[in-house]
Enzyme design. Structure first.
Site, short mmCIF file in Angstrom:
data_model
loop_
_atom_site.label_atom_id
_atom_site.label_comp_id
_atom_site.label_asym_id
_atom_site.label_seq_id
_atom_site.Cartn_x
_atom_site.Cartn_y
_atom_site.Cartn_z
N CYS A 121 34.48 -82.94 -100.71
CA CYS A 121 33.09 -82.76 -101.12
C CYS A 121 32.22 -83.80 -100.40
CB CYS A 121 33.03 -82.92 -102.63
SG CYS A 121 31.51 -83.57 -103.26
N GLU A 122 31.16 -83.34 -99.76
CA GLU A 122 30.35 -84.27 -98.98
C GLU A 122 29.46 -85.15 -99.88
OE1 GLU A 122 28.04 -81.86 -96.34
OE2 GLU A 122 26.42 -81.58 -97.77
N HIS A 123 29.37 -84.82 -101.16
CA HIS A 123 28.55 -85.63 -102.06
C HIS A 123 29.32 -86.79 -102.67
CE1 HIS A 123 26.46 -81.55 -102.44
NE2 HIS A 123 25.79 -82.30 -101.59
N HIS A 124 30.64 -86.63 -102.79
CA HIS A 124 31.43 -87.68 -103.43
C HIS A 124 32.63 -88.15 -102.60
CE1 HIS A 124 29.41 -85.51 -106.76
NE2 HIS A 124 29.22 -86.73 -107.22
N GLN A 162 31.09 -76.07 -100.74
CA GLN A 162 31.86 -74.82 -100.66
C GLN A 162 31.06 -73.66 -100.10
OE1 GLN A 162 34.32 -74.06 -104.11
NE2 GLN A 162 34.33 -71.85 -103.68
N HIS A 190 37.17 -78.57 -107.57
CA HIS A 190 36.48 -79.74 -107.03
C HIS A 190 36.87 -80.97 -107.83
CE1 HIS A 190 33.25 -77.59 -104.56
NE2 HIS A 190 34.01 -76.64 -105.07
N CYS A 192 35.51 -83.72 -107.79
CA CYS A 192 34.34 -84.45 -108.30
C CYS A 192 33.89 -83.89 -109.65
CB CYS A 192 33.20 -84.45 -107.29
SG CYS A 192 32.62 -82.80 -106.88
ZN LIG Z 1 31.04 -83.46 -105.34
#
Ligand SMILES: [Zn+2]
Length: 232
Positions: A121-124, A162, A190, A192
């Protein structure tokens, strides 16, 4: 050396409101946001720099890097980022795909299902993993079955959301196979969502992209039957 300075100058944590976007998991674009100079630096230099910065993170966390178990970690993480889990960022690593004539005149859909993938995941920067199901109807050209798997793996090996992963795989299949008729469904978990934050270990995320004939109800339903999905 100059490369090093340019990169480091841009590494400033000023965009605090980006946090909100990250936690809502919104994506902004279907192409991976890359810097213009993304591949000017060699892999070796990237590994060296990431190692240095990851070491800093560990030190800030308070870890003792002289410990036998920890001292190799910064290098291991850096190498893993560049050579494995984020290797799909570099277009040079894109699988080379050879097209074949559709000699058998097979004009039905071809489904390659249950392709296991691991992404992040590019956010976490924690794992996303699951199955991708891909299908296409040949316009006269076919590719080796394992190539579909390789295309999925290539785009998975990036920091991802995704939705973007789904569209990138579908677009690549469409371009390579020179057909409009492509479908991709991804069913993933995910970390995250499961290992932090809301801590939901059972929820899954399903995304899909149906192009050409796969937008028609009959074709879509046939695809669903093949992948064993009850959604319509
Ligand atoms: Zn994430």
């Amino acid at each position: 050396m100059k490369q090093k300075e340019t990169l480091l100058n841009t590494l400033r944590l000023t965009d605090f409101d980006l946090d909100e976007i990250g936690d809502e998991h919104l994506s902004s674009s279907y192409s991976t946001p890359l810097r213009e100079d993304a591949f000017e630096m060699s892999d070796e230099l990237k590994i060296e720099l990431i190692e240095k910065h990851f070491k800093e993170i560990m030190l800030i966390l308070g870890l003792d890097l002289t410990d036998d178990s920890l001292k190799g970690t910064p290098h291991r993480v850096a190498k893993m980022y560049i050579k494995e889990i984020f290797s799909g960022l570099n277009p040079a690593n894109k699988p080379k795909v050879k097209l074949f004539e559709n000699k058998y005149k097979y004009n039905e859909m071809l489904v390659e299902k249950d392709i296991t993938f691991f992404s992040n995941c590019e956010h976490h920067f924690v794992p996303i993993f699951g199955k991708a199901h891909c299908a296409y109807i040949s316009s006269g050209k076919v590719i080796g079955l394992s190539k579909i798997n390789r295309i999925v793996q290539h785009f998975a090996k990036r920091p991802q959301v995704q939705e973007r992963l789904t569209v990138q795989i579908a677009n690549e299949l469409k371009n390579i196979l020179q057909t409009e008729d492509v479908a991709v469904v991804i069913d993933a978990a995910h970390m995250c969502v499961s290992s932090r934050g809301i801590n939901d270990i059972s929820s899954r995320t399903v995304t899909s992209q149906y192009l050409g004939k796969f937008q028609e109800e009959n074709t879509k339903n046939e695809f669903f039957q093949h992948i064993g999905s009850t959604t319509s």
